[in-house]
Design a protein around this motif. Structure first.
Motif, PDB file in Angstrom:
ATOM      1  N   ILE A 273       0.868  -1.186   0.000  1.00 55.48           N
ATOM      2  CA  ILE A 273       0.000   0.000   0.000  1.00 55.48           C
ATOM      3  C   ILE A 273       0.902   1.231   0.000  1.00 55.48           C
ATOM      4  O   ILE A 273       2.118   1.119   0.193  1.00 55.48           O
ATOM      5  CB  ILE A 273      -0.950   0.041   1.234  1.00 55.48           C
ATOM      6  N   ASP A 274       0.308   2.400  -0.197  1.00 50.75           N
ATOM      7  CA  ASP A 274       1.097   3.625  -0.070  1.00 50.75           C
ATOM      8  C   ASP A 274       1.712   3.662   1.322  1.00 50.75           C
ATOM      9  O   ASP A 274       1.050   3.351   2.315  1.00 50.75           O
ATOM     10  CB  ASP A 274       0.203   4.856  -0.262  1.00 50.75           C
TER      11      ASP A 274
ATOM     12  N   ASP B 293      -0.361  -5.138  13.443  1.00 52.08           N
ATOM     13  CA  ASP B 293      -1.064  -6.043  14.348  1.00 52.08           C
ATOM     14  C   ASP B 293      -2.093  -6.787  13.486  1.00 52.08           C
ATOM     15  O   ASP B 293      -3.107  -6.209  13.100  1.00 52.08           O
ATOM     16  CB  ASP B 293      -1.744  -5.235  15.460  1.00 52.08           C
ATOM     17  N   GLY B 294      -1.818  -8.022  13.174  1.00 49.01           N
ATOM     18  CA  GLY B 294      -2.668  -8.726  12.213  1.00 49.01           C
ATOM     19  C   GLY B 294      -2.586  -8.001  10.875  1.00 49.01           C
ATOM     20  O   GLY B 294      -1.490  -7.731  10.381  1.00 49.01           O
ATOM     21  N   TYR B 295      -3.752  -7.655  10.338  1.00 47.69           N
ATOM     22  CA  TYR B 295      -3.772  -6.950   9.046  1.00 47.69           C
ATOM     23  C   TYR B 295      -3.824  -5.431   9.227  1.00 47.69           C
ATOM     24  O   TYR B 295      -3.962  -4.710   8.256  1.00 47.69           O
ATOM     25  CB  TYR B 295      -4.990  -7.401   8.230  1.00 47.69           C
ATOM     26  N   GLU B 296      -3.697  -4.962  10.468  1.00 43.71           N
ATOM     27  CA  GLU B 296      -3.790  -3.520  10.726  1.00 43.71           C
ATOM     28  C   GLU B 296      -2.418  -2.904  10.951  1.00 43.71           C
ATOM     29  O   GLU B 296      -1.654  -3.371  11.797  1.00 43.71           O
ATOM     30  CB  GLU B 296      -4.636  -3.254  11.977  1.00 43.71           C
ATOM     31  N   ILE B 297      -2.156  -1.858  10.196  1.00 39.82           N
ATOM     32  CA  ILE B 297      -0.927  -1.109  10.434  1.00 39.82           C
ATOM     33  C   ILE B 297      -1.307   0.213  11.097  1.00 39.82           C
ATOM     34  O   ILE B 297      -2.171   0.938  10.608  1.00 39.82           O
ATOM     35  CB  ILE B 297      -0.122  -0.870   9.121  1.00 39.82           C
TER      36      ILE B 297
ATOM     37  N   SER C 143      -6.377  -3.742   1.978  1.00 40.44           N
ATOM     38  CA  SER C 143      -7.199  -2.885   1.126  1.00 40.44           C
ATOM     39  C   SER C 143      -6.738  -1.427   1.095  1.00 40.44           C
ATOM     40  O   SER C 143      -7.144  -0.674   0.222  1.00 40.44           O
ATOM     41  CB  SER C 143      -8.643  -2.920   1.636  1.00 40.44           C
ATOM     42  N   GLY C 144      -5.929  -1.032   2.079  1.00 38.02           N
ATOM     43  CA  GLY C 144      -5.558   0.383   2.211  1.00 38.02           C
ATOM     44  C   GLY C 144      -6.639   1.193   2.894  1.00 38.02           C
ATOM     45  O   GLY C 144      -6.544   2.419   3.006  1.00 38.02           O
TER      46      GLY C 144
ATOM     47  N   VAL D 222      -5.605   4.819   1.857  1.00 35.59           N
ATOM     48  CA  VAL D 222      -4.412   4.914   1.022  1.00 35.59           C
ATOM     49  C   VAL D 222      -4.564   3.905  -0.107  1.00 35.59           C
ATOM     50  O   VAL D 222      -5.402   2.996  -0.041  1.00 35.59           O
ATOM     51  CB  VAL D 222      -3.097   4.648   1.812  1.00 35.59           C
ATOM     52  N   ARG D 223      -3.764   4.086  -1.133  1.00 38.16           N
ATOM     53  CA  ARG D 223      -3.880   3.218  -2.296  1.00 38.16           C
ATOM     54  C   ARG D 223      -3.279   1.848  -2.011  1.00 38.16           C
ATOM     55  O   ARG D 223      -2.256   1.726  -1.339  1.00 38.16           O
ATOM     56  CB  ARG D 223      -3.153   3.883  -3.470  1.00 38.16           C
ATOM     57  N   LYS D 224      -3.937   0.858  -2.551  1.00 38.62           N
ATOM     58  CA  LYS D 224      -3.458  -0.522  -2.423  1.00 38.62           C
ATOM     59  C   LYS D 224      -3.010  -0.994  -3.802  1.00 38.62           C
ATOM     60  O   LYS D 224      -3.627  -0.629  -4.817  1.00 38.62           O
ATOM     61  CB  LYS D 224      -4.624  -1.373  -1.905  1.00 38.62           C
ATOM     62  N   TYR D 225      -1.950  -1.776  -3.832  1.00 38.61           N
ATOM     63  CA  TYR D 225      -1.395  -2.244  -5.105  1.00 38.61           C
ATOM     64  C   TYR D 225      -1.476  -3.757  -5.185  1.00 38.61           C
ATOM     65  O   TYR D 225      -1.255  -4.454  -4.183  1.00 38.61           O
ATOM     66  CB  TYR D 225       0.072  -1.800  -5.247  1.00 38.61           C
ATOM     67  N   GLU D 226      -1.766  -4.224  -6.379  1.00 42.46           N
ATOM     68  CA  GLU D 226      -1.793  -5.672  -6.609  1.00 42.46           C
ATOM     69  C   GLU D 226      -0.369  -6.206  -6.516  1.00 42.46           C
ATOM     70  O   GLU D 226       0.570  -5.559  -7.010  1.00 42.46           O
ATOM     71  CB  GLU D 226      -2.299  -5.905  -8.035  1.00 42.46           C
ATOM     72  N   THR D 227      -0.207  -7.357  -5.921  1.00 43.00           N
ATOM     73  CA  THR D 227       1.137  -7.930  -5.803  1.00 43.00           C
ATOM     74  C   THR D 227       1.117  -9.403  -6.216  1.00 43.00           C
ATOM     75  O   THR D 227       0.067 -10.054  -6.186  1.00 43.00           O
ATOM     76  CB  THR D 227       1.654  -7.893  -4.347  1.00 43.00           C
TER      77      THR D 227
END
Ligand code: FES
Length: 107
Positions: free
Chosen positions: A42-43, A59-63, A76-77, A88-93
């Motif tokens: 993500i950004d 923490d898990g999926y939370e920044i 997801s951002g 924030v923007r999320k990028y495919e990886t």
């Protein structure tokens, strides 16, 4: 035109055993986060102020942003709490042969 895949390099080398890492591509800050061996980009710049999410606590999926403790979902951002008002923007990886590829348009 479709957005190209950009090779950020070997994932293990990038992360160096950590779960949060920031990189800069053409002046654009990208945050890389690994949760349960899944990688998310993500950004890296918080949508609320001048703070790098890769310096925050995962923490898990939370920044959690290190500046005012706003939190984003790295999948997801999506902004999850105050004081955040913008995602924030999320990028495919994808990971290919150990290399981290991210769908990112170079400028
Ligand atoms: S700068 Fe990130 S929550 Fe304020």
């Amino acid at each position: 035109m479709s957005v190209p895949w950009l090779d950020l390099g070997n994932l293990d080398d990038l992360m160096d055993g950590g779960e949060c890492r920031g990189v800069v591509v053409d002046g654009h800050k990208l945050g890389i986060f690994v949760v349960d061996e899944e990688v998310f980009v993500i950004d890296d710049l918080c949508s609320h102020g001048n703070a790098l999410l890769s310096d925050g606590d995962l923490d898990g999926y939370e920044i959690e942003c290190p500046l005012h403790a706003g939190a984003f979902d790295v999948r997801s951002g999506k902004a999850l709490c105050k004081p955040l008002t913008r995602d924030v923007r999320k990028y495919e990886t994808r990971v290919e042969g150990g290399a981290l590829l991210v769908r990112f348009e170079r400028t």
